[in-house]
Motif scaffolding. Sequence first.
Motif: not given
Length: 105
Positions: A13-14, A16, A19-22, A24, A74, A76-77
């Motif tokens: 995530m950091n 990029d 992995i994206i978790i909206m 979160m 959440e 999740v992408y």
Amino acid sequence: MSVLSNIDIVNAMNEDEGIIIMNMRDKSITGLGYDLTIGFIRDADTGEEPETCADDSNRYTLISGHRYLVISKEFVYIIWVYGDTAFTGFLCPEGDCCGIDDGGP
């Protein structure tokens, strides 16, 4: 590739890396990965909500052999590189509380 750990998820995530978790919740990152929060759960055959555990009303008692429709709070992408490691199933002994959290207090 093995299941993604909390460190793998945070690093991806950091950096990029797909992995994206909206929506979160930081407390949902554990040593074993990320615990999704239940927004909606129903028995796939009966449409009924499962019973909550006697000692914790934020956890559900799932019946072995039943199918459940679960929608997380959440979004999740995950790019395909992580896709085969991000989702794992679990078995629930009949009548046991299976650690599924609805995000309550």
